[in-house]
Design a protein around this motif. Structure first.
Motif, short mmCIF file in Angstrom:
data_model
loop_
_atom_site.label_atom_id
_atom_site.label_comp_id
_atom_site.label_asym_id
_atom_site.label_seq_id
_atom_site.Cartn_x
_atom_site.Cartn_y
_atom_site.Cartn_z
N LEU A 5 6.14 6.05 9.89
CA LEU A 5 5.07 5.24 10.46
C LEU A 5 3.74 5.53 9.77
N GLN A 6 3.50 6.79 9.44
CA GLN A 6 2.28 7.14 8.72
C GLN A 6 2.23 6.46 7.35
N VAL A 7 3.39 6.43 6.65
CA VAL A 7 3.44 5.77 5.35
C VAL A 7 3.15 4.28 5.49
N LYS A 8 3.71 3.65 6.51
CA LYS A 8 3.48 2.21 6.72
C LYS A 8 2.02 1.93 7.04
N ILE A 9 1.41 2.77 7.86
CA ILE A 9 -0.01 2.58 8.18
C ILE A 9 -0.86 2.81 6.92
N GLY A 10 -0.47 3.80 6.12
CA GLY A 10 -1.18 4.02 4.86
C GLY A 10 -1.07 2.82 3.94
N ALA A 11 0.14 2.22 3.87
CA ALA A 11 0.34 1.01 3.06
C ALA A 11 -0.52 -0.13 3.59
N LEU A 177 9.26 -3.71 7.97
CA LEU A 177 10.64 -3.67 8.45
C LEU A 177 11.51 -2.63 7.75
N GLN A 178 10.94 -1.90 6.79
CA GLN A 178 11.74 -0.91 6.06
C GLN A 178 11.98 0.33 6.91
N SER A 179 13.11 0.98 6.64
CA SER A 179 13.51 2.13 7.45
C SER A 179 13.37 3.46 6.70
N THR A 180 12.94 3.42 5.43
CA THR A 180 12.73 4.66 4.66
C THR A 180 11.39 4.60 3.98
N SER A 182 10.55 5.75 1.04
CA SER A 182 10.63 5.41 -0.37
C SER A 182 10.64 3.89 -0.56
N LYS A 183 11.37 3.17 0.29
CA LYS A 183 11.41 1.71 0.19
C LYS A 183 10.05 1.11 0.52
N VAL A 184 9.35 1.70 1.50
CA VAL A 184 8.00 1.22 1.84
C VAL A 184 7.10 1.31 0.62
N LEU A 185 7.14 2.45 -0.07
CA LEU A 185 6.28 2.65 -1.24
C LEU A 185 6.65 1.71 -2.37
N GLU A 186 7.95 1.53 -2.63
CA GLU A 186 8.38 0.66 -3.72
C GLU A 186 7.94 -0.78 -3.50
N ILE A 187 8.17 -1.29 -2.29
CA ILE A 187 7.81 -2.68 -2.00
C ILE A 187 6.29 -2.82 -1.95
N CYS A 188 5.61 -1.79 -1.47
CA CYS A 188 4.14 -1.82 -1.42
C CYS A 188 3.57 -1.94 -2.83
N ILE A 189 4.17 -1.25 -3.80
CA ILE A 189 3.72 -1.34 -5.20
C ILE A 189 3.89 -2.78 -5.70
N ILE A 229 -1.32 -7.70 8.77
CA ILE A 229 -0.80 -8.32 10.00
C ILE A 229 0.73 -8.39 9.93
N GLY A 230 1.26 -8.78 8.77
CA GLY A 230 2.71 -8.81 8.61
C GLY A 230 3.33 -7.43 8.77
N ILE A 231 2.66 -6.40 8.21
CA ILE A 231 3.14 -5.02 8.37
C ILE A 231 3.15 -4.63 9.84
N ALA A 232 2.08 -4.97 10.56
CA ALA A 232 1.97 -4.64 11.98
C ALA A 232 3.08 -5.30 12.80
N ILE A 233 3.39 -6.56 12.46
CA ILE A 233 4.48 -7.26 13.16
C ILE A 233 5.81 -6.54 12.90
N GLY A 234 6.04 -6.17 11.64
CA GLY A 234 7.28 -5.46 11.31
C GLY A 234 7.38 -4.12 12.01
N ILE A 235 6.27 -3.38 12.07
CA ILE A 235 6.26 -2.08 12.76
C ILE A 235 6.55 -2.28 14.24
N SER A 236 5.97 -3.33 14.84
CA SER A 236 6.19 -3.59 16.27
C SER A 236 7.66 -3.85 16.57
N VAL A 237 8.31 -4.62 15.69
CA VAL A 237 9.74 -4.90 15.88
C VAL A 237 10.55 -3.62 15.78
N MET A 238 10.18 -2.76 14.80
CA MET A 238 10.90 -1.50 14.61
C MET A 238 10.69 -0.55 15.78
#
Length: 300
Positions: A5-11, A177-180, A182-189, A229-238
């Motif tokens: 969650l911290q990584v997603k918020i950082g992204a 919506l990512q669960s790892t 590493s995937k968050v960072l790759e897609i964020c790049i 906003i899209g990230i926040a929606i994905g986090i909410s679903v997760m």
């Protein structure tokens, strides 16, 4: 708060700040207000766009689609859903056509409301250059697919902003919506590279359309918020941990994958490769972007 969650918020924060940074560069630097542009300017934008296309191609084929297919099949098995119909692929197609249809609706509304001079496609075959005129040479000059420097209309700029904002929400979903981590960072790049060139080009278009500085700031600010906003929606679903949460997550992943396919194969790659000039260099930058993401995937 767990690390993912911290990584997603950082992204989320990183995407917001970098989008604002790249968006306000053309508004503050006089060189970018020149509607004629320069050959170097066009070449740099084109090569960055090709690099982004390679990044998205790798993110799409090596990360998002494989993970989505794995997740959707697991979710369907857990719900005991059996069908001979290729449902996972159909969901991706639904994401693809959702963006395509909504974008075409925006274009149709603009054509009905706009003047005769504004009836050229908003996101065109883009062989137009940064300059003016209608000569074949200028029309064949390359630049980023999302920008049409020939039409300096505030109304068209708003329509452009609206359609690009739609892309950004789905791009953010792919991160949320990512669960790892590493995937968050790759897609964020991948999204950072793509969105930087888009917001940069959008800002240039707004500046050259004589949009009031306050409205330019408002457009860039709202556009910068779309991916978060899209990230926040994905986090909410997760985080909701719904009983059918895994299935909902997988479906949203499929819609996001369809959007990635649309951006990569219908917007970035064809428009850059179909424009003349520096073809081998463009292919090299596409391969460079793909190779970097492939290396990240391999090391991950």
């Amino acid at each position: 708060m767990d690390f993912l969650l911290q990584v997603k918020i950082g992204a989320l924060i990183g995407l917001l700040l970098l989008t604002l940074l790249f968006g306000f560069i053309p508004a503050r630097v006089k060189w970018f207000r020149d509607t004629n542009g320069t050959e170097t300017h066009r070449t740099v934008l084109s090569l960055i766009s090709c690099f982004a296309g390679g990044v998205f191609l790798a993110a799409c084929l090596l990360d998002i689609i494989p993970d989505y297919l794995s997740d959707i099949n697991a979710a369907l098995d857990s719900q005991k859903v059996e069908s001979n119909f290729p449902l996972p692929e159909f969901i991706m197609a639904a994401g693809f056509f959702t963006v395509l249809i909504l974008e075409r609706l925006v274009l149709n509304c603009r054509e009905r409301a706009g003047s005769h001079e504004e009836r050229a496609p908003l996101i065109q075959d883009n062989r137009n250059g940064h300059g003016h005129g209608t000569s074949p040479d200028l029309e064949s000059s390359s630049h980023h697919v999302h920008v049409d420097f020939q039409a300096h209309s505030p109304f068209r700029s708003f329509m452009l902003f609206l359609s690009l904002s739609l892309h950004s929400v789905f791009e953010g979903l792919a991160i949320g919506l990512q669960s790892t981590d590493s995937k968050v960072l790759e897609i964020c790049i991948a999204i950072l590279v793509h969105k930087s060139i888009i917001v940069f080009s959008l800002s240039v278009k707004l500046v050259q359309s004589a949009v009031a500085p306050l409205w330019v700031a408002a457009y860039i600010g709202v556009f910068a918020m779309m991916s978060p906003i899209g990230i926040a929606i994905g986090i909410s679903v997760m985080e909701a941990q719904l009983e059918a949460g895994a299935l909902v997550q997988a479906i949203l992943e499929g819609l996001a994958a369809g959007t990635f396919i649309y951006i990569t194969f219908l917007e970035i790659l064809p428009h850059e490769l179909n424009s003349p000039g520096k073809q081998l260099l463009k292919v090299l930058f596409i391969l460079l972007g793909f190779s970097i993401m492939a290396s990240l995937t391999f090391m991950g």
